[in-house]
Structures are given as structure tokens and as C-alpha cells.
Motif scaffolding. Structure first.
Motif, PDB file in Angstrom:
ATOM      1  N   ILE A   1       0.818  -1.215   0.000  1.00 44.57           N
ATOM      2  CA  ILE A   1       0.000   0.000   0.000  1.00 44.57           C
ATOM      3  C   ILE A   1       0.851   1.264   0.000  1.00 44.57           C
ATOM      4  O   ILE A   1       0.399   2.325   0.441  1.00 44.57           O
ATOM      5  CB  ILE A   1      -0.962   0.028   1.193  1.00 44.57           C
ATOM      6  N   GLN A   2       2.070   1.198  -0.507  1.00 46.65           N
ATOM      7  CA  GLN A   2       2.954   2.349  -0.513  1.00 46.65           C
ATOM      8  C   GLN A   2       2.283   3.579  -1.123  1.00 46.65           C
ATOM      9  O   GLN A   2       2.406   4.675  -0.599  1.00 46.65           O
ATOM     10  CB  GLN A   2       4.236   2.029  -1.289  1.00 46.65           C
ATOM     11  N   TYR A   3       1.560   3.399  -2.206  1.00 47.03           N
ATOM     12  CA  TYR A   3       1.008   4.563  -2.891  1.00 47.03           C
ATOM     13  C   TYR A   3      -0.058   5.282  -2.069  1.00 47.03           C
ATOM     14  O   TYR A   3      -0.147   6.508  -2.103  1.00 47.03           O
ATOM     15  CB  TYR A   3       0.424   4.164  -4.244  1.00 47.03           C
ATOM     16  N   ASN A   4      -0.858   4.536  -1.313  1.00 45.77           N
ATOM     17  CA  ASN A   4      -2.019   5.173  -0.684  1.00 45.77           C
ATOM     18  C   ASN A   4      -2.031   5.200   0.831  1.00 45.77           C
ATOM     19  O   ASN A   4      -2.959   5.778   1.413  1.00 45.77           O
ATOM     20  CB  ASN A   4      -3.309   4.510  -1.173  1.00 45.77           C
ATOM     21  N   PHE A   5      -1.031   4.620   1.514  1.00 46.66           N
ATOM     22  CA  PHE A   5      -1.131   4.651   2.968  1.00 46.66           C
ATOM     23  C   PHE A   5      -1.102   6.072   3.506  1.00 46.66           C
ATOM     24  O   PHE A   5      -1.697   6.382   4.548  1.00 46.66           O
ATOM     25  CB  PHE A   5      -0.062   3.777   3.645  1.00 46.66           C
ATOM     26  N   ALA A   6      -0.446   6.985   2.784  1.00 45.78           N
ATOM     27  CA  ALA A   6      -0.391   8.377   3.240  1.00 45.78           C
ATOM     28  C   ALA A   6      -1.749   9.062   3.146  1.00 45.78           C
ATOM     29  O   ALA A   6      -1.982  10.075   3.815  1.00 45.78           O
ATOM     30  CB  ALA A   6       0.645   9.158   2.438  1.00 45.78           C
ATOM     31  N   ASP A   7      -2.649   8.537   2.337  1.00 46.15           N
ATOM     32  CA  ASP A   7      -4.013   9.052   2.292  1.00 46.15           C
ATOM     33  C   ASP A   7      -4.826   8.550   3.480  1.00 46.15           C
ATOM     34  O   ASP A   7      -5.702   9.258   3.987  1.00 46.15           O
ATOM     35  CB  ASP A   7      -4.699   8.619   0.996  1.00 46.15           C
ATOM     36  N   PHE A   8      -4.547   7.335   3.941  1.00 47.56           N
ATOM     37  CA  PHE A   8      -5.358   6.717   4.987  1.00 47.56           C
ATOM     38  C   PHE A   8      -4.855   7.038   6.396  1.00 47.56           C
ATOM     39  O   PHE A   8      -5.641   7.088   7.336  1.00 47.56           O
ATOM     40  CB  PHE A   8      -5.378   5.194   4.803  1.00 47.56           C
ATOM     41  N   ARG A   9      -3.552   7.256   6.535  1.00 47.53           N
ATOM     42  CA  ARG A   9      -2.972   7.364   7.881  1.00 47.53           C
ATOM     43  C   ARG A   9      -3.497   8.558   8.678  1.00 47.53           C
ATOM     44  O   ARG A   9      -3.609   8.455   9.907  1.00 47.53           O
ATOM     45  CB  ARG A   9      -1.438   7.408   7.777  1.00 47.53           C
TER      46      ARG A   9
END
Length: 485
Positions: free
Chosen positions: A52-60
Motif C-alpha cells: 500500500i505504498q502509494y495510498n497509505f499516506a491518504d489513509f494514515r
């Protein structure tokens, strides 16, 4: 300046590094050099596709209803040791394995060294410089990702040093990468002759954009140099603008898919996921924010008419205040307020689907886009007192969305407006957590649903834990203070 002839995009994506790249019978001609550089790109793409490298920064940062996605909920609560974070969606990879990052760096380091040693009978001077520039870009981008994920990490540009390295300051690492990127920018083409390379191979604009992001990251941690770093970031952004090869495309229904499918005139740097070249991943935001009839739903919740995660109404109202016009709200959302059922909202930015039944997408992972660059420069200008310049760039992005212009107030109000515009404009593109961290807003509960305390931030709670396997392999690597407790 256009790029020299290179192998096809299909070949570029398929290369896997192996022992032959270190052999004495390799690096003898231009094709060997191309394959060596392609190996670095290939490992980078593998990292993005397996987790999930691409989107974990959206969820965190939170602000989602995660429903049954307990792995994402644990990430949003910064409970990164949680047993809920498993191999599902590749959610556990950042915590447990960082080897693919280092394989990409190793391939790039080797390419820089070995291509640099090739003579004119083996490869032309222009292509030689260009390929070295690409390798420099890839390794610097990977270090940027490592820094954002883990903070301080080991650092090495030489392929021949065998000594184990301890972690060093992430600010110092980026200093070295910026020097390397300037060399890359000087050698890289502005555009490539082959349109399939647009945005997915390193260019001068991509190198300068990465430099600008590195400067802004450093400015958040190196307070004595903050103004100087902001000025350098603004200057790097201006260099990209002056290339005149990127532009904001209209946010209109018939064009929106072209922008987010990738390789558009707005794209600066992207991870190629074109289905025509066999690139498939399940670890991409579209998997979780779409449902029937656009894709076959992952679950039968609400008869297949429910997304796995949805943006919370209260935060959606912050991004798009009710009654205010904004084409992004109109174009990017279907049933934003869940009027059909509690999970019927869909986020449509990445809705270019090649196979609805198999849930396969035809969209690149967009890392740097021109609108993001304009807002980064606006932020840097606002931080250095150029409110007029910052406001004009902010409004250029807002005008494209047919949103009302920001007028009047300077200072912190303008800075907050620019920050919120980056959140709004880049939602789903993997920037939000990193923007919160580098600006310090990650400690502000009004900006981040599960905000960190200042003490937690100072001890590195904004990072992922260093993988235990990495510390076993290299005893000089120690765990981040927050995760060692």
C-alpha cells in the motif's frame, strides 16, 4: 531536448535485476546500459505494486470510515504493530520488509558506476549521460520514499562498499540527493521522442520537481535553514514551470479520465501501471472506493453497492463546503453523502477500469502532477513573504476547478488555504500524511483526525517501524525511539 532512443516501454517494465548485471561480461554496449537502468525502475515499480505504498499516506491521517477494513483503521490510529495489519492489501510490507527499496538503489548505484565507465565505442555520449541521469533520479526518489517512511536510514551511493551502514540524518541524506538530482536534471531530456515514456521515465522536470519536494521536506525539520530551503524550493518549481511542457488540463467530464489515467500534459512523474503492458496490482485506492456498476464489488455489502471505505461527511464538508461550487466535487464523487446506503459513496478520480469483473484498472500511480507543483511553489512563496505570488498560484488551481478565488487575507490564513487546497487537489494521490508531517500539522487535531502529540512526533511516531529483519541483518541499524518503546 528530446530523449535518446531507448528500449520499448514493454521491455522497460519487464526487466528484473539479477546476477548478470554484476558480471564481467556485462555493461559492454548501450543495450546493456539500458537494461541496467530499467532494472532500477522495475524494482521501484515492484515496491508499489506489492503493498500500500502509494495510498497509505491518504489513509494514515484518518477522516475515513473504514468499515470492515481493520488494517487501514489500525494504520489511521498509528497502531502500526497491530495484528490487524497483515498481508491483506500488502498493508504489512512497510513494517516488515524494505528490501525492494534497497534493491532499486543497488541497481541504480551499479548503473551510475558501470555506465560511467563505458567508453564512446560502447555507448554514445548523449545516451550515456541520459541513462546515468535516470539512474541518479531513481535512487534519489527511492531515498526520498525511505526518508518519508522511516526518517533516518542508512545511506550509500557506491555499489562497491561492503561495510554495513548505520542510520544517518534524513536531512543530510536529502542534501546529498539534491546534489545528485542537479546533475541528473542537467543530463535528462525535457521530453522523450517516444510518447509512451511521458511521465514514466525520468525527465528534467521530474528531477527538479523531486528536488523541490526534498527542499520542502527539509524545511520542516531544519528550522535554521527553513527560509533558504523554501526559497530554493520555489526556484526549483519555477524552473519546471519555465520548461513550458506541463499545463493544467480542464476539469471536464470528457477529459478527467485522461488526466488520471496518466501520461497527460499534467503528469510530471508517475509509476506506470498501464494494463496494455501487463501491469496489474490490487493495492490501489480504486479497489476500495468504487463498487458496482463501475467494478465488481469486493464484498456483497448492500448488494454490491457499497464501497469498502468512504470519506467522512464532516471532513468532506471541510474540503467542499456545502453550497460552494467546485468541479472536483462534482466530477470526483458519486453519491458523496451516502444517500442510497451508508457506504454508497464512490471516489471517481481513478475510475478508468479495463476489466470490471477482474477489478483491473488502467491508470498510472501519479506521484507528481503539475497542479501539485504549483501549490508547492505557492506554499514556498507564502512561507517567504510573497503573498501575492502565492495567492495567484493558489487561484490558478482553483480557477481550473471553477471554484471561487481566494482573496484578501495573508499570513497564516493564506498558508492554511494553500495547505487545504493541496489536500483537496491531491486527495488519493499519496501526499496528505507526508504534507502533515513536514508542515508540523500532524500534531493539530483540527488537521489530522488522530493527531500525534509533540513528544510522539519528536520520538518518530510519524514513521513506520524499521523492519526487524533489517536490524537482524545489519546490527548497526537501531529502531526509531517511538517504536522501540
Amino acid at each position: 531536448m528530446a530523449g535518446a532512443g531507448l528500449s520499448s516501454c514493454k521491455d522497460f517494465l519487464d526487466v528484473k535485476p539479477n546476477d548478470r548485471f554484476t558480471g564481467a561480461d556485462y555493461w559492454r554496449n548501450a543495450n546493456d546500459a539500458r537494461m541496467g537502468v530499467n532494472a532500477a525502475y522495475s524494482q521501484l515499480r515492484d515496491q508499489y505494486t506489492k503493498c500500500i505504498q502509494y495510498n497509505f499516506a491518504d489513509f494514515r491521517p484518518g477522516n475515513y470510515d473504514f468499515w470492515n477494513k481493520n488494517n487501514f483503521r489500525a494504520i489511521a490510529q498509528n497502531d502500526l504493530r497491530s495484528s490487524a495489519i497483515t498481508g491483506t492489501d500488502g498493508a504489512n510490507v512497510p513494517r516488515e520488509n524494505w528490501e525492494t527499496w534497497w534493491k532499486s538503489i543497488a541497481a541504480a548505484n551499479l548503473a551510475v558506476a558501470r555506465i560511467g565507465g563505458m567508453n564512446a565505442s560502447q555507448i554514445g555520449d548523449i545516451e550515456k549521460a541520459q541513462l546515468i541521469g535516470e539512474a541518479r533520479f531513481v535512487r534519489s526518489y527511492v531515498y526520498y520514499c525511505l526518508v518519508q517512511n522511516y526518517g533516518n536510514v542508512p545511506f550509500q551511493f557506491s555499489p562497491y562498499e561492503l561495510d554495513m551502514k548505520p542510520r544517518i540524518s534524513h536531512v543530510d541524506i536529502l542534501d546529498s540527493c539534491i546534489v545528485d538530482l542537479r546533475k541528473a536534471a542537467d543530463a535528462l531530456p525535457v521530453v522523450y521522442n517516444d510518447p509512451t515514456f511521458r511521465a514514466v521515465r525520468a525527465t528534467k522536470g521530474a528531477a527538479l520537481t523531486l528536488m523541490a519536494h526534498m527542499y520542502m521536506w527539509q524545511a520542516g525539520f531544519d528550522k535554521p535553514r527553513a527560509e533558504e530551503l523554501n526559497r530554493k524550493a520555489a526556484a526549483a518549481c519555477k524552473e519546471v514551470m519555465d520548461l513550458k511542457v506541463y499545463k493544467l488540463l480542464p476539469y471536464e467530464d470528457e477529459l478527467i479520465d485522461n488526466i488520471f489515467k496518466g501520461r497527460s500534459e499534467e503528469g510530471i512523474w508517475e509509476i506506470s501501471m498501464d494494463v496494455n503492458y501487463g501491469n496489474i496490482t490490487g493495492n490501489f485506492i480504486s479497489q476500495w472506493v468504487l463498487h458496482q456498476p463501475i467494478i465488481a464489488s469486493a464484498t456483497n455489502v448492500y448488494g454490491g453497492l457499497g464501497s469498502e471505505i468512504t470519506i467522512k461527511r464532516e471532513y468532506l464538508d471541510i474540503l467542499y463546503p456545502p453550497g460552494e461550487s467546485d468541479n472536483r466535487f462534482t466530477l470526483w464523487f458519486d453519491d458523496p453523502y451516502n444517500s442510497v446506503n451508508p457506504q454508497s459513496q464512490m471516489f471517481l478520480k481513478y475510475s478508468s477500469v479495463s476489466d470490471p469483473i477482474a477489478r483491473r484498472y488502467d491508470a498510472n500511480m501519479i506521484v507528481f502532477r503539475y497542479s501539485g507543483l504549483l501549490l508547492l511553489r505557492a506554499e514556498a512563496l507564502a512561507n517567504t513573504g510573497d503573498s501575492d505570488g502565492a495567492r495567484e498560484l493558489l487561484n490558478e488551481v482553483r480557477r481550473r476547478a471553477q471554484a471561487s478565488e481566494f482573496v484578501g487575507i495573508d499570513g497564516q490564513v493564506l498558508k492554511d488555504a494553500i495547505f487545504l487546497e493541496r489536500v483537496r487537489e491531491l486527495w488519493g494521490e499519496g501526499h496528505r500524511w507526508f504534507d502533515l508531517v513536514r508542515t508540523g500539522r500532524v500534531t493539530d487535531i483540527s488537521q489530522c483526525e488522530n493527531a500525534l502529540s509533540q513528544d510522539e512526533f519528536d520520538r518518530g511516531a510519524w514513521t513506520w517501524p524499521i523492519p526487524i529483519a533489517a536490524m537482524r541483518k545489519n546490527p548497526k541499524i537501531t529502531q526509531t525511539a517511538y517504536w522501540a518503546q
